[in-house]
Design a protein around this motif. Structure first.
Motif, PDB file in Angstrom:
ATOM      1  N   GLN A 453      -8.776   3.835  -4.825  1.00  0.00           N
ATOM      2  CA  GLN A 453      -9.428   3.016  -5.927  1.00  0.00           C
ATOM      3  C   GLN A 453     -11.036   3.201  -5.660  1.00  0.00           C
ATOM      4  O   GLN A 453     -11.755   3.336  -4.666  1.00  0.00           O
ATOM      5  N   ASP A 470      -1.562  -0.267  -2.361  1.00  0.00           N
ATOM      6  CA  ASP A 470      -1.742   1.326  -1.025  1.00  0.00           C
ATOM      7  C   ASP A 470      -2.079   1.572   0.204  1.00  0.00           C
ATOM      8  O   ASP A 470      -1.907   2.427   0.784  1.00  0.00           O
ATOM      9  N   THR A 570      -1.594   1.546  -8.610  1.00  0.00           N
ATOM     10  CA  THR A 570      -2.182   3.171  -7.972  1.00  0.00           C
ATOM     11  C   THR A 570      -0.935   4.160  -8.328  1.00  0.00           C
ATOM     12  O   THR A 570      -1.606   5.777  -8.901  1.00  0.00           O
TER      13      THR A 570
END
Ligand SMILES: [Zn+2]
Length: 723
Positions: A453, A470, A570
């Protein structure tokens, strides 16, 4: 001048040098080591190494300077005093540089300002007696930092290890083989497709694992950093504090000590020291004290240079971001120490795999901590290594908000995940060959994930919405004895469940308190929430006030909701990267435009001539003298490949954002868009598979890509710059 004054003058100058070298070098280094005693754990340092290292760092620098001043005396006392003033000025400048780092000034301005301040202070010291005395008095600070270092908990545990052995264990024993594979920096979302299933085209071996093993698709880590996250897997316990070291002393009841009597241990434990020395005999060839110190000092020098050299200066300082050690990468140390981030990560695991033996009298407990797909990303799926080159998109331990650069890094991650998948396949094949696989309890898990990110540290930002998906959501597969009993479980597992689950599958009674629980016990209620001990984020990233706020939770246990409710940012993002949604079997890991054209001969297309030229760059960002005239050498026996092609385009008919392509021996291997460059038309970064190369010399061509009728392309060949 009489002898007495001379002597007091010498003492004063000595104390001044001790004070200044302390503030400039030894104190910051000792602070870094005190805060991160893992430095010693993963370099397998013994107490005498730690004491020697401190002695060298504290004593040697002032001694060298003093000796130089002594030599200068040959040319007269005045000259010697001048040399002393120069040293004082330099050391004060070095002390000031890191303080000015957050000022926003450029690196050269910081250096100039520091030297100016250093020289002025040095002039004052030379001129005024109270200033001299005050400076000499500051030598006491060196003593204080040495004291703080030795009195800290972490260092204390390493110097005086308490050998508490696990006496309470289980009463029965088990003949079941146990295999535990721990991956590093491996987010589950790397494996998943849009339907949240394992992408069997890119990761066939992980996908195949589900036939025999249960995949816990909502499993989570308990911390974002190896030294805390990994011991939780092997101890079944939630980490108590961020200061707990990953050693057998800190975790006396862990899978090694629990199975140590019943099982024959084969361990590949490069980073932690959870297996006690008497159970895991380290390599017999011990390195000399000198060898160990040389290795530690060279790494420490890299840490120090990163501390004092302003970030934007290109002075050849080795990067330490994303690595654990061996920062210079060409240190050839004959030592049992792990090759951390060096290329042999794949090869050294393969060596371990080859060394495994068929079970003897005792059932085996095979353990491997595979430092993959961990950064630096430098492997293609075959397991061959390439020079990682200039890292794209991750600056000052943060992802920059630059889509093109982050995509390059994701491409590298994907290739490395391909290599990880392949190793899993080879490992399972080896277990089958040895007759271990079928009856074994096998665990494949990761200690934590990684975030891509923008604006966040790759492990850090718990306030980011995508963080849990993530960094916390990790792959966890557990195979019970037997085959064909795999499946998918939505249980909210955590990595601390591994040991209780393994012991339950072995049918062992034990009276150890675990925080985790057995995942195959049907009666058990599923968790309502998962836990995280928030890890310590490197300070470099926490300089700004807003950043600091995010890290107020450091060291606290927080709970989070199950991953099914979470945002899959993601996964959505990777499907926006060109090429992800439509993998080409020729290179399913490829990201970029025209994935359908990979593997096609250049002769299929209309080819013209571009007026631009190109130059390959080496990892330091400078022209690579070994790669001129568009020819690349490849030796298939070497284990490395020239699979990363980075460089610049020079000329006026191309600009940032324009498309370029690379062909090896006349076959198209990769496309890319030029990344903005300050000095050139643009930077190109291509990743190609090793199968593109033949042994010996390979012809490399770079083309400008232009649209043609009917969705086709046409190419314009760039010439290699003859430098
Ligand atoms: Zn890790």
């Amino acid at each position: 001048m009489n002898t007495c004054t001379q002597r007091s003058g010498l003492i004063e100058r000595t104390l001044q040098l001790v004070a200044l070298t302390g503030l400039a070098a030894s104190s910051p280094l000792l602070n870094i080591l005190r805060e991160g005693p893992e430095f010693f754990v993963n370099r397998r340092a013994i107490p005498v190494d730690i004491v020697s290292l401190v002695a060298i760092v504290v004593v040697v620098p002032p001694l060298i300077l003093l000796a130089l001043e002594g030599c200068a005396r040959v040319l007269g006392a005045a000259f010697s005093r001048f040399v002393h003033s120069v040293f004082v000025a330099l050391l004060i400048s070095i002390i000031i540089v890191p303080l000015l780092e957050s000022s926003g000034l450029s690196g050269w301005k910081i250096l100039a300002l520091s030297v100016a301040i250093g020289s002025s202070v040095s002039a004052c010291v030379a001129r005024f007696v109270p200033a001299r005395k005050w400076l000499a008095f500051l030598a006491i600070l060196s003593g204080v930092s040495v004291g703080n270092f030795f009195l800290s908990d972490g260092i204390g545990t390493l110097l005086f290890p308490r050998h508490e052995r696990l006496e309470s264990g289980y009463t029965k024993s088990s003949a079941t083989p146990v295999v535990v594979l721990i991956f590093d920096e491996f987010p589950l979302n790397g494996l998943l497709n849009r339907d949240l299933q394992i992408d069997a085209e890119r990761f066939p071996n992980f996908a195949a694992l589900v036939k025999d093993a249960t995949w816990f698709q909502n499993a989570a880590a308990v911390n974002q950093f190896t030294p805390i996250a990994l011991p939780a897997i092997l101890s079944g316990r939630m980490p108590r504090s961020l200061k707990q070291l990953p050693t057998a002393e800190s975790y006396p009841a862990n899978l090694f000590t629990i199975l140590g009597r019943s099982h024959a241990i084969a361990a590949y434990e490069p980073f932690t020291r959870l297996c006690p020395d008497d159970l895991c005999r380290r390599k017999t060839k011990q390195t000399s004290w000198r060898g160990r110190l040389t290795f530690m000092l060279s790494d420490l020098a890299a840490v120090y240079l990163n501390y004092i050299v302003p970030e934007d200066l290109d002075l050849g300082v080795p990067t330490i971001d994303g690595k654990w050690g061996d920062f210079w990468e060409d240190t050839t140390v004959d030592w049992d120490a792990p090759n951390f981030s060096r290329g042999d990560r794949v090869e050294s695991f393969k060596r371990f795999m080859r060394g495994l033996k068929a079970p003897g009298e005792k059932p085996p407990f095979i353990f491997a901590h595979i430092i993959l797909p961990h950064m630096p990303h430098q492997f293609v799926p075959s397991g061959r290594m390439y020079a990682p080159g200039v890292m794209q998109g991750y600056v000052r331990d943060q992802w920059v908000d630059d889509q093109a650069r982050r995509e390059v890094s994701y491409q590298q991650f994907l290739l490395q995940l391909g290599a990880t998948d392949r190793l899993v396949g080879e490992f399972i094949a080896r277990l089958k060959e040895l007759g271990i696989y079928e009856q074994a309890v096998l665990v494949a898990v990761a200690d934590h994930g990684i975030s891509f990110q923008p604006g966040t540290h790759r492990r850090g930002d718990v306030s980011n919405e995508a963080f849990y998906d993530d960094v916390m959501s990790i792959p966890l597969f557990i195979k019970r004895p037997g085959v064909g009993m795999g499946g998918i479980s939505s249980k909210r597992a955590q990595t601390m469940d591994v040991v209780p689950t393994v012991l339950a599958l072995l049918g062992l009674d034990y009276d150890i308190q675990f925080d985790g629980k057995s995942l195959f016990t049907e009666a058990d209620q599923d968790r309502t929430e998962q836990l995280l001990l928030v890890g310590r984020i490197p300070k470099k990233n926490a300089e700004e006030e807003s950043e600091r706020k995010k890290h107020e939770l450091e060291g606290q246990v927080i709970s989070f909701s199950p991953s099914v409710d979470r945002k899959r940012a993601t996964i959505d993002w990777k499907y926006t990267i060109e090429g992800y949604a439509s993998p080409n079997p020729y290179n399913p890991y490829y990201l970029g435009p025209h994935s359908d054209l990979l593997g096609r001969p250049v002769s299929d297309f209309a080819v013209g001539v571009s007026s631009s030229t190109f130059v390959f760059h080496a990892r330091n960002g400078k022209p690579d003298p070994n790669r001129v005239h568009g020819v690349l050498r490849y030796d298939p026996r070497s284990g490395v490949c020239p699979c990363n092609l980075q460089g610049v385009v020079i000329g006026s008919d191309l600009k940032a954002g324009d498309e370029v392509a690379v062909a090896i021996n006349g076959v198209l291997q990769s496309f890319a868009r030029l990344i903005p460059s300050t000095a050139y038309a643009g930077n190109f970064v291509f990743f190609v598979l090793d199968k593109a190369f033949k042994a010996g010399e390979n012809k490399v061509e770079i083309f400008k890509v232009l649209p043609a009728a009917d969705n086709a392309i046409r190419l314009e060949r760039l010439s290699p710059e003859n430098s």
